[in-house]
Design a protein around this motif. Sequence first.
Motif, PDB file in Angstrom:
ATOM      1  N   THR A   1      58.157  16.128 -25.420  1.00  0.00           N
ATOM      2  CA  THR A   1      59.086  15.653 -26.451  1.00  0.00           C
ATOM      3  C   THR A   1      58.451  14.543 -27.273  1.00  0.00           C
ATOM      4  O   THR A   1      59.009  14.113 -28.262  1.00  0.00           O
ATOM      5  N   SER A   2      57.274  14.083 -26.842  1.00  0.00           N
ATOM      6  CA  SER A   2      56.560  13.076 -27.637  1.00  0.00           C
ATOM      7  C   SER A   2      55.312  13.731 -28.220  1.00  0.00           C
ATOM      8  O   SER A   2      54.787  14.694 -27.674  1.00  0.00           O
ATOM      9  N   GLU A   3      54.855  13.205 -29.314  1.00  0.00           N
ATOM     10  CA  GLU A   3      53.720  13.819 -29.991  1.00  0.00           C
ATOM     11  C   GLU A   3      52.405  13.565 -29.273  1.00  0.00           C
ATOM     12  O   GLU A   3      51.412  14.218 -29.556  1.00  0.00           O
ATOM     13  N   GLN A   4      52.381  12.622 -28.318  1.00  0.00           N
ATOM     14  CA  GLN A   4      51.141  12.319 -27.601  1.00  0.00           C
ATOM     15  C   GLN A   4      50.877  13.301 -26.461  1.00  0.00           C
ATOM     16  O   GLN A   4      49.816  13.298 -25.873  1.00  0.00           O
ATOM     17  N   SER A   5      51.847  14.131 -26.126  1.00  0.00           N
ATOM     18  CA  SER A   5      51.700  15.041 -24.992  1.00  0.00           C
ATOM     19  C   SER A   5      51.344  16.438 -25.447  1.00  0.00           C
ATOM     20  O   SER A   5      51.481  16.780 -26.620  1.00  0.00           O
ATOM     21  N   GLU A   6      50.926  17.240 -24.488  1.00  0.00           N
ATOM     22  CA  GLU A   6      50.611  18.627 -24.788  1.00  0.00           C
ATOM     23  C   GLU A   6      51.399  19.544 -23.869  1.00  0.00           C
ATOM     24  O   GLU A   6      51.871  19.131 -22.825  1.00  0.00           O
ATOM     25  N   PHE A   7      51.525  20.797 -24.280  1.00  0.00           N
ATOM     26  CA  PHE A   7      52.223  21.782 -23.464  1.00  0.00           C
ATOM     27  C   PHE A   7      51.369  22.113 -22.249  1.00  0.00           C
ATOM     28  O   PHE A   7      50.153  22.251 -22.352  1.00  0.00           O
ATOM     29  N   LYS A   8      52.040  22.266 -21.101  1.00  0.00           N
ATOM     30  CA  LYS A   8      51.311  22.639 -19.884  1.00  0.00           C
ATOM     31  C   LYS A   8      52.179  23.570 -19.061  1.00  0.00           C
ATOM     32  O   LYS A   8      53.396  23.414 -19.005  1.00  0.00           O
ATOM     33  N   ARG A   9      51.528  24.510 -18.415  1.00  0.00           N
ATOM     34  CA  ARG A   9      52.176  25.357 -17.425  1.00  0.00           C
ATOM     35  C   ARG A   9      51.424  25.142 -16.123  1.00  0.00           C
ATOM     36  O   ARG A   9      50.213  25.342 -16.057  1.00  0.00           O
ATOM     37  N   LYS A  10      52.170  24.737 -15.111  1.00  0.00           N
ATOM     38  CA  LYS A  10      51.518  24.465 -13.827  1.00  0.00           C
ATOM     39  C   LYS A  10      52.276  25.144 -12.702  1.00  0.00           C
ATOM     40  O   LYS A  10      53.502  25.023 -12.611  1.00  0.00           O
ATOM     41  N   LYS A  11      51.505  25.817 -11.869  1.00  0.00           N
ATOM     42  CA  LYS A  11      52.097  26.415 -10.667  1.00  0.00           C
ATOM     43  C   LYS A  11      52.307  25.298  -9.648  1.00  0.00           C
ATOM     44  O   LYS A  11      51.421  24.477  -9.413  1.00  0.00           O
ATOM     45  N   LEU A  12      53.501  25.270  -9.063  1.00  0.00           N
ATOM     46  CA  LEU A  12      53.805  24.229  -8.092  1.00  0.00           C
ATOM     47  C   LEU A  12      53.172  24.552  -6.743  1.00  0.00           C
ATOM     48  O   LEU A  12      53.167  25.694  -6.303  1.00  0.00           O
ATOM     49  N   ALA A  13      52.650  23.511  -6.113  1.00  0.00           N
ATOM     50  CA  ALA A  13      52.104  23.641  -4.760  1.00  0.00           C
ATOM     51  C   ALA A  13      53.229  23.265  -3.795  1.00  0.00           C
ATOM     52  O   ALA A  13      53.368  22.113  -3.406  1.00  0.00           O
ATOM     53  N   ILE A  14      54.044  24.254  -3.454  1.00  0.00           N
ATOM     54  CA  ILE A  14      55.198  24.006  -2.599  1.00  0.00           C
ATOM     55  C   ILE A  14      54.748  23.918  -1.147  1.00  0.00           C
ATOM     56  O   ILE A  14      54.098  24.815  -0.628  1.00  0.00           O
ATOM     57  N   ASN A  15      55.115  22.826  -0.502  1.00  0.00           N
ATOM     58  CA  ASN A  15      54.801  22.618   0.906  1.00  0.00           C
ATOM     59  C   ASN A  15      55.863  23.322   1.741  1.00  0.00           C
ATOM     60  O   ASN A  15      57.060  23.066   1.583  1.00  0.00           O
ATOM     61  N   ALA A  16      55.436  24.205   2.643  1.00  0.00           N
ATOM     62  CA  ALA A  16      56.370  24.983   3.456  1.00  0.00           C
ATOM     63  C   ALA A  16      57.283  24.086   4.291  1.00  0.00           C
ATOM     64  O   ALA A  16      58.464  24.390   4.491  1.00  0.00           O
ATOM     65  N   ASP A  17      56.756  22.953   4.773  1.00  0.00           N
ATOM     66  CA  ASP A  17      57.568  22.034   5.561  1.00  0.00           C
ATOM     67  C   ASP A  17      58.672  21.418   4.710  1.00  0.00           C
ATOM     68  O   ASP A  17      59.822  21.309   5.140  1.00  0.00           O
ATOM     69  N   TRP A  18      58.340  21.032   3.471  1.00  0.00           N
ATOM     70  CA  TRP A  18      59.355  20.475   2.575  1.00  0.00           C
ATOM     71  C   TRP A  18      60.399  21.524   2.258  1.00  0.00           C
ATOM     72  O   TRP A  18      61.598  21.230   2.193  1.00  0.00           O
ATOM     73  N   ALA A  19      59.976  22.761   2.033  1.00  0.00           N
ATOM     74  CA  ALA A  19      60.929  23.837   1.739  1.00  0.00           C
ATOM     75  C   ALA A  19      61.874  24.042   2.920  1.00  0.00           C
ATOM     76  O   ALA A  19      63.086  24.180   2.740  1.00  0.00           O
ATOM     77  N   ALA A  20      61.333  24.026   4.144  1.00  0.00           N
ATOM     78  CA  ALA A  20      62.171  24.186   5.340  1.00  0.00           C
ATOM     79  C   ALA A  20      63.142  23.013   5.474  1.00  0.00           C
ATOM     80  O   ALA A  20      64.306  23.195   5.854  1.00  0.00           O
ATOM     81  N   ARG A  21      62.687  21.815   5.144  1.00  0.00           N
ATOM     82  CA  ARG A  21      63.578  20.641   5.198  1.00  0.00           C
ATOM     83  C   ARG A  21      64.721  20.777   4.197  1.00  0.00           C
ATOM     84  O   ARG A  21      65.850  20.374   4.467  1.00  0.00           O
ATOM     85  N   THR A  22      64.421  21.315   3.040  1.00  0.00           N
ATOM     86  CA  THR A  22      65.455  21.498   2.023  1.00  0.00           C
ATOM     87  C   THR A  22      66.505  22.474   2.505  1.00  0.00           C
ATOM     88  O   THR A  22      67.702  22.265   2.306  1.00  0.00           O
ATOM     89  N   VAL A  23      66.055  23.539   3.153  1.00  0.00           N
ATOM     90  CA  VAL A  23      67.000  24.508   3.703  1.00  0.00           C
ATOM     91  C   VAL A  23      67.879  23.833   4.751  1.00  0.00           C
ATOM     92  O   VAL A  23      69.105  23.977   4.741  1.00  0.00           O
ATOM     93  N   ARG A  24      67.274  23.054   5.637  1.00  0.00           N
ATOM     94  CA  ARG A  24      68.060  22.342   6.666  1.00  0.00           C
ATOM     95  C   ARG A  24      69.030  21.352   6.008  1.00  0.00           C
ATOM     96  O   ARG A  24      70.177  21.209   6.449  1.00  0.00           O
TER      97      ARG A  24
END
Length: 195
Positions: free
Chosen positions: A111-134
Amino acid sequence: RVAWVFDRARGIFAAYETKYPADAEPFRVLDVEREFEVKVGGYTQTLRLDLVVEWNRTVVDIDHKSRGRGGSTLFYEVDGQFLLAHEVGHKLLASMYGLPFGGVVVNMIPTSEQSEFKRKKLAINADWAARTVRAAIYMNQQIDAADRAAGGDPWEYPRTGPCVTRNGPCEFLALCDRGRAALSEYVQARDLVSD
């Protein structure tokens, strides 16, 4: 101010089209703004995914986020929305589309002119995902307990955690604290102001 915002939005869109021309996208769109339901520990969780695509013979969830500066994905990689999206991808998207799940990608739109568009694949940690489910299961258990304690009457629910978030208290917290009688006063006042 509104005109400036509109012009800025048109500029952002034009720059996005230059960076990612629609006819040159490396993926095929499968779904847009679709709501999914998935059972988590016996509870139904809903999640609306911005964009589901076939990319490199996998099914990928692309979420769009506007941002001012920076390009780190760390915040997203530990955010419940994305961790749940990751679980939905593994459990639901792969079987729905008959493709292996390729992950969650954040499409960062500056939203600012100093930045650029980026697409990044998230490095999802399986332990964090399991914690979210819990955590989702625990949250639903707490809601059930509050409902039972209140005899199914939402006016009797305790006004605790869900009423105050990192963004401050719910705008209706004072109304809830006053109880059911305050609702008719609120509705009457609202109607007087909006007439």
